[in-house]
Enzyme design. Structure first.
Site, short mmCIF file in Angstrom:
data_model
loop_
_atom_site.label_atom_id
_atom_site.label_comp_id
_atom_site.label_asym_id
_atom_site.label_seq_id
_atom_site.Cartn_x
_atom_site.Cartn_y
_atom_site.Cartn_z
N GLU A 140 0.85 -1.19 0.00
CA GLU A 140 0.00 0.00 0.00
C GLU A 140 0.88 1.24 0.00
O GLU A 140 2.07 1.14 0.32
CB GLU A 140 -0.90 0.00 1.24
CG GLU A 140 -1.82 -1.21 1.27
CD GLU A 140 -2.72 -1.24 2.51
OE1 GLU A 140 -2.62 -0.30 3.33
OE2 GLU A 140 -3.48 -2.20 2.63
N GLY A 144 5.06 -0.79 2.73
CA GLY A 144 5.82 -1.52 1.73
C GLY A 144 6.30 -2.83 2.30
O GLY A 144 5.55 -3.78 2.46
N GLU A 376 9.93 -7.40 -2.87
CA GLU A 376 9.98 -8.60 -2.00
C GLU A 376 10.83 -8.38 -0.75
O GLU A 376 11.51 -9.29 -0.28
CB GLU A 376 10.53 -9.80 -2.77
CG GLU A 376 9.67 -10.23 -3.94
CD GLU A 376 8.38 -10.91 -3.50
OE1 GLU A 376 7.43 -10.90 -4.29
OE2 GLU A 376 8.31 -11.39 -2.35
N GLY A 377 10.76 -7.19 -0.19
CA GLY A 377 11.55 -6.87 1.00
C GLY A 377 12.85 -6.21 0.58
O GLY A 377 13.68 -6.82 -0.08
N GLN A 380 17.47 -3.67 3.12
CA GLN A 380 17.55 -3.41 4.56
C GLN A 380 16.70 -4.40 5.34
O GLN A 380 17.11 -4.90 6.40
CB GLN A 380 17.09 -1.97 4.87
CG GLN A 380 18.08 -0.90 4.43
CD GLN A 380 18.18 -0.79 2.91
OE1 GLN A 380 17.19 -0.91 2.20
NE2 GLN A 380 19.38 -0.56 2.40
#
Lengths: 395, 360
Positions: A140, A144, A376-377, A380
């Site tokens: 959203e 994230g 996908e992440g 960090q």
């Protein structure tokens, strides 16, 4: 210990190589030039459909068939799948992931959905009559990598759920038959409040699709959309209400992410390989290899890309043997985009002013690559995940 | 297909090496460093567990194992004490020019006698890093440092081949930057007679690649122990109300150090696997060595940094790890020579570059 690729996988890679050289790369350059993804009715998608691509891996249970064992004792196929993804992304990551498919929604639906839901929503992807897409929407504008912080609300209303919220960076959702949408019954509940819904195309309240303008990966549709009093039938709650006890819903999403991190790393490796190859080609064509500094920098990129590739293999091998791979999956996902970025940047350095023109393949890779450190992440987040495992870093 | 399972036999060997390194080498590492040797009873204990002569063919009484076994054992021993790992290996990387260029008969003639002598050492050096004057019968010159106090056999690798020297070697003992357990000396050769000589460019390249793999494995061992030591310290040491490992600045550093080690190790494993499968492994071994040496130069100082002041004191071993992380990377031509060997292949390599081979 063996690092070779088996012959069936190699044969698949050679087919992808031909597809990439003849279609994926030229179409990727075209999308980048035009600044938009290929339209859903593009002949490339029809060709992929004819080739049998874009099908679901789910198969319905036959009558009387016993429950399938999740652990068959045989190694999985992640390594081979990753290699194919890597090769596709070598030619163009955007076009590579733009093809018709049930997309990222397939995994959670298979893991969490009822048999009826799988039949209804994945059934059309078993032998699709035309190029079909499905989509996944978690991110959203205000949430994230922190997926626990989603704000899209879902409220039960009789035989429906009413969804309200904004979703962003959802792949292929404007062309999707359905979107697996994550929402929350109460943001203060965190992960325990999460619910997943199948929101079908044309559902009233689903709209305002906006295909984002991006700096790179232009062959792939990244879309934001709005859910405004969107009434979703209760039977579209993935897994049914009983499924959502003890935070199971969130875990369903995170399980998907964990299994896809090596996949994203493999894609970054493919793109990084392309950067190294193009830089090498440019250096050779322009007689730059006589300079030891050029050779040294190419050597560093060559070595680092190979290292990331091997670390990705390791994460995939662990997954294929049902061994824990949390650290390894995050490690390759953290390192590969970073190395890819460095490789593309080096390529720009070798190009010199040619890189400044904005029309070279390496310049495109430099823009494309950045996305891989975000999706996908972020890098960090991957480091936080590893730190939790290695030093008990607090949540 | 890509398979990282070491197999039962190698797992057993690895466990044996790890036990010896953890129980014997690591606790005594400072004593060994001060004494510049592994204590006699520990040398005997090492001989008993059968981890020497791993790569010597079975017909000659060795274990007949390959490069993967070798790097696995070296990493384990070096995680206990890298200097000991070198000191306990009479042949060291000197085995490689002998086996690659001279074959089994040369191994039998030059290597097996050393295995029978307690404390014997063979050492490998590169001719072009020492500016040696190599004649047809003799060799002269000075080699500034080798991690040894005794040399029974000196193998000198040239780009075109290799030669052996066993007489006319004078050693000047040095303090040594690291690896002191194995010794530290300057070698002086004054018309030292050449005992054997071979010309084989490809064989010399393979010998150098195997030497680089052994150094990469030793580096992985030191890096591992530096990572573990500093990480455990960071989880115990409390500052500003929490373990210092829970401050993100250090948490991320620890994560990066761990990833650096994993990357160096898997490159080393892949290169060794290529060697065992009879594939080309020269570039892969050079890559593994460069990665290990570069990452060791990152991990060693940062491991000390995590400890802060206490790390700088010789009471704790982390300053030793830092020195050894750097010293090991100087062997066999160091980083620059390895990078140049790789870079020279770029003039005519295939594009796309093939990073992985297909199964036979």
């Amino acid at each position: 210990m063996d690092f070779t690729i088996d012959k069936p996988t190699q044969a698949r890679l050679e087919r992808v190589h031909a597809l990439g050289k003849n279609y994926i790369r030229p179409l990727g350059l075209e999308c980048d030039r035009l600044g938009r993804p290929l339209p859903p009715d593009h002949e490339y998608f029809r060709m992929l459909h004819k080739m049998g691509m874009g099908r679901t891996r789910w198969r319905p249970k036959k009558p009387g068939e016993p429950e399938r064992k999740k652990d068959t004792g045989k190694p999985g196929n992640t390594r081979s799948t990753l290699l194919v993804s890597e090769e596709m992304s070598y030619w163009d990551r955007g076009v590579a992931v733009s093809g018709p498919s049930p997309g990222l929604g397939e995994g959670p639906l298979i893991a969490m959905g009822t048999e009826e839901q799988k039949a209804r929503f994945l059934g059309p992807f078993i032998d699709p009559d035309r190029p079909r897409w499905a989509a996944f929407a978690m991110t959203e504008p205000g949430a994230g990598s922190d997926v626990a912080g989603i704000r899209t609300r879902c409220v039960k209303d009789g035989k429906h759920w009413i969804l309200n919220g904004n979703k962003s960076f959802s792949g292929a959702s404007s062309r999707a038959d359905w979107i697996l949408v994550w929402a929350t019954i109460d943001p203060s509940l965190g992960r325990d409040g999460h619910r997943a819904f199948i929101v079908e195309k044309g559902t009233p309240g689903l709209g305002n699709f906006h295909i984002e303008k991006k700096t790179g990966i232009k062959g792939y549709e990244s879309t934001s959309f709005v859910l405004s009093d969107c009434r979703v039938p209760a039977e579209n709650l993935v897994g049914g209400e009983d499924y959502y006890t003890g935070g199971k819903g969130f875990k369903g999403a995170m399980k998907t992410f964990n299994s896809t991190r090596p996949m994203i790393a493999a894609m970054a490796v493919g793109m990084a390989r392309a950067a190294v190859d193009e830089a090498m080609r440019f250096a050779r064509d322009n007689d730059l290899l006589g300079d030891v500094r050029v050779r040294d920098r190419l050597e560093r990129m060559h070595r680092k890309v190979k290292m990331c590739r091997l670390l990705t293999f390791k994460a995939a091998w662990l997954a294929d043997h049902q061994m824990p791979n949390i650290v390894e999956a995050s490690m390759c996902k953290a390192l590969a985009p970073q190395v890819g970025m460095e490789a593309a940047s080096l390529g720009m350095e070798l190009l010199g002013l040619v890189g400044g023109r904005g029309d070279h393949m390496i310049e495109k890779l430099y823009r494309d690559m950045k996305a891989m450190d975000i999706v996908e992440g972020t890098g960090q987040i991957q480091r936080v995940v590893m730190a939790r495992q290695l030093v008990g870093f607090p949540n | 297909m890509i398979d990282l399972d070491p197999g039962e036999e190698l797992t057993l060997i690895q466990d044996t090496a790890r036990k010896f390194a953890t129980e014997i080498l690591n606790p005594a590492q400072r004593d060994f460093e001060a004494a510049r040797e592994v204590a006699t009873d520990h040398r005997a204990a090492f001989a008993e567990i059968g981890l020497g002569a791993l790569e010597i063919p079975e017909e000659l009484g060795g274990a007949g194992l390959g490069a993967v076994a070798r790097i696995t054992v070296l990493e384990e021993l070096a995680a206990g004490d890298a200097g000991s790992a070198i000191a306990l290996d009479p042949l060291g990387a000197a085995l490689y020019p002998i086996s690659e260029l001279g074959g089994e008969s040369a191994v039998e003639q030059y290597c097996l006698p050393l295995l029978e002598q307690d404390g014997a050492r063979a050492v490998l050096v590169l001719a072009d890093e020492a500016h040696l004057d190599i004649g047809t019968q003799t060799v002269s010159g000075t080699i500034p440092w080798v991690p040894a106090d005794r040399i029974d056999l000196l193998a000198i690798l040239t780009p075109e081949g290799a030669l052996l020297v066993s007489d006319g070697i004078t050693l000047e003992k040095l303090k040594g930057s690291g690896l002191r357990c194995a010794g530290a000396s300057e070698i002086r050769l004054d018309h030292a007679p050449i005992a054997a000589q071979w010309q084989d460019k490809a064989g010399a390249a393979r010998a150098l690649a195997r030497a680089r793999l052994s150094a990469a494995a030793l580096l992985c061992g030191v890096m591992r122990t530096a990572c573990i030591y500093s990480r455990e310290y960071a989880m115990d040491r409390v500052a500003f109300g929490k373990p210092i490992a829970h401050h993100q600045g250090l948490a991320f550093l620890i994560v990066e150090m761990n990833a650096a080690l994993e990357g160096a190790r898997i490159l080393t494993q892949e290169a060794a696997s290529r060697a065992d499968q009879g594939r080309s492994f020269e570039v892969a071994a050079a890559q593994a060595f460069v990665e290990a040496a570069e990452q060791a130069a990152y991990i060693g100082p940062n491991a000390l940094q995590i400890l802060g002041g206490p790390g700088f004191m010789a009471d704790l071993p982390v300053e030793k790890y830092m020195r050894e992380c750097r010293a090991l990377g100087l062997l066999y031509g160091g980083i620059d020579r390895a990078r140049e060997d790789i870079g020279q292949t770029y003039f005519d390599c295939d594009l796309p570059i093939q990073l992985t081979e297909v199964e036979a």
